[in-house]
Design a protein around this motif. Structure first.
Motif, PDB file in Angstrom:
ATOM      1  N   PRO A  63       0.812  -1.214   0.000  1.00 52.43           N
ATOM      2  CA  PRO A  63       0.000   0.000   0.000  1.00 52.43           C
ATOM      3  C   PRO A  63       0.854   1.276   0.000  1.00 52.43           C
ATOM      4  CG  PRO A  63      -0.942  -1.582   1.514  1.00 52.43           C
ATOM      5  CD  PRO A  63       0.391  -2.140   1.064  1.00 52.43           C
ATOM      6  N   GLN A  64       1.984   1.251   0.691  1.00 53.52           N
ATOM      7  CA  GLN A  64       2.868   2.415   0.734  1.00 53.52           C
ATOM      8  C   GLN A  64       3.483   2.689  -0.636  1.00 53.52           C
ATOM      9  OE1 GLN A  64       3.101  -0.277   2.792  1.00 53.52           O
ATOM     10  NE2 GLN A  64       2.407   0.562   4.735  1.00 53.52           N
ATOM     11  N   SER A  65       3.893   1.643  -1.322  1.00 49.84           N
ATOM     12  CA  SER A  65       4.453   1.817  -2.668  1.00 49.84           C
ATOM     13  C   SER A  65       3.399   2.327  -3.638  1.00 49.84           C
ATOM     14  CB  SER A  65       5.035   0.501  -3.185  1.00 49.84           C
ATOM     15  OG  SER A  65       6.127   0.100  -2.405  1.00 49.84           O
ATOM     16  N   PHE A  66       2.170   1.807  -3.521  1.00 47.21           N
ATOM     17  CA  PHE A  66       1.089   2.266  -4.384  1.00 47.21           C
ATOM     18  C   PHE A  66       0.794   3.744  -4.128  1.00 47.21           C
ATOM     19  CE2 PHE A  66      -3.502   2.665  -5.450  1.00 47.21           C
ATOM     20  CZ  PHE A  66      -3.387   2.429  -6.808  1.00 47.21           C
ATOM     21  N   GLY A  91       2.898   5.943  -3.157  1.00 49.44           N
ATOM     22  CA  GLY A  91       3.988   6.677  -3.801  1.00 49.44           C
ATOM     23  C   GLY A  91       3.778   6.789  -5.297  1.00 49.44           C
ATOM     24  N   LEU A  92       3.293   5.720  -5.923  1.00 54.19           N
ATOM     25  CA  LEU A  92       3.005   5.744  -7.357  1.00 54.19           C
ATOM     26  C   LEU A  92       1.904   6.759  -7.673  1.00 54.19           C
ATOM     27  CD1 LEU A  92       3.410   4.493 -10.198  1.00 54.19           C
ATOM     28  CD2 LEU A  92       1.700   2.790  -9.554  1.00 54.19           C
ATOM     29  N   VAL A  93       0.863   6.776  -6.864  1.00 56.26           N
ATOM     30  CA  VAL A  93      -0.237   7.739  -7.063  1.00 56.26           C
ATOM     31  C   VAL A  93       0.271   9.169  -6.877  1.00 56.26           C
ATOM     32  CG1 VAL A  93      -2.453   8.530  -6.141  1.00 56.26           C
ATOM     33  CG2 VAL A  93      -2.056   6.082  -6.486  1.00 56.26           C
ATOM     34  N   ALA A  94       1.094   9.388  -5.858  1.00 48.16           N
ATOM     35  CA  ALA A  94       1.644  10.732  -5.634  1.00 48.16           C
ATOM     36  C   ALA A  94       2.498  11.156  -6.816  1.00 48.16           C
ATOM     37  CB  ALA A  94       2.473  10.738  -4.344  1.00 48.16           C
ATOM     38  N   PHE A  95       3.261  10.245  -7.375  1.00 53.37           N
ATOM     39  CA  PHE A  95       4.084  10.541  -8.549  1.00 53.37           C
ATOM     40  C   PHE A  95       3.194  10.916  -9.741  1.00 53.37           C
ATOM     41  CE2 PHE A  95       6.208   9.314 -12.467  1.00 53.37           C
ATOM     42  CZ  PHE A  95       7.411   9.999 -12.342  1.00 53.37           C
TER      43      PHE A  95
END
Length: 70
Positions: free
Chosen positions: A56-59, A61-65
């Motif tokens: 969930p944390q990586s996802f 980060g992807l959304v924030a990017f």
């Protein structure tokens, strides 16, 4: 981690950050995420291909990017 199996085809949802013109088409599987805590992401242009399994944390980060560069 990349896998080639996953949720049924009708369980994938196109990201609102996909451009809709055949370009950056990303899909994710929200039901799988809710059930397992793993967020699956794939290229919608190759639905039979592999997908990424993200935390969930990586996802997030992807959304924030995507928000910052979309």
């Amino acid at each position: 981690m990349t896998k080639t199996h996953g949720p049924r085809p009708d369980e994938w949802v196109k990201s609102t950050y996909s451009d809709g013109h055949g370009g950056q088409c990303i899909e994710w599987a929200p039901k799988h995420a809710a059930a397992t805590g793993e967020v699956l992401v794939r290229d919608s242009k190759t639905p039979g291909g592999p997908h990424l399994t993200l935390s969930p944390q990586s996802f997030a980060g992807l959304v924030a990017f995507a928000k910052a560069h979309g």
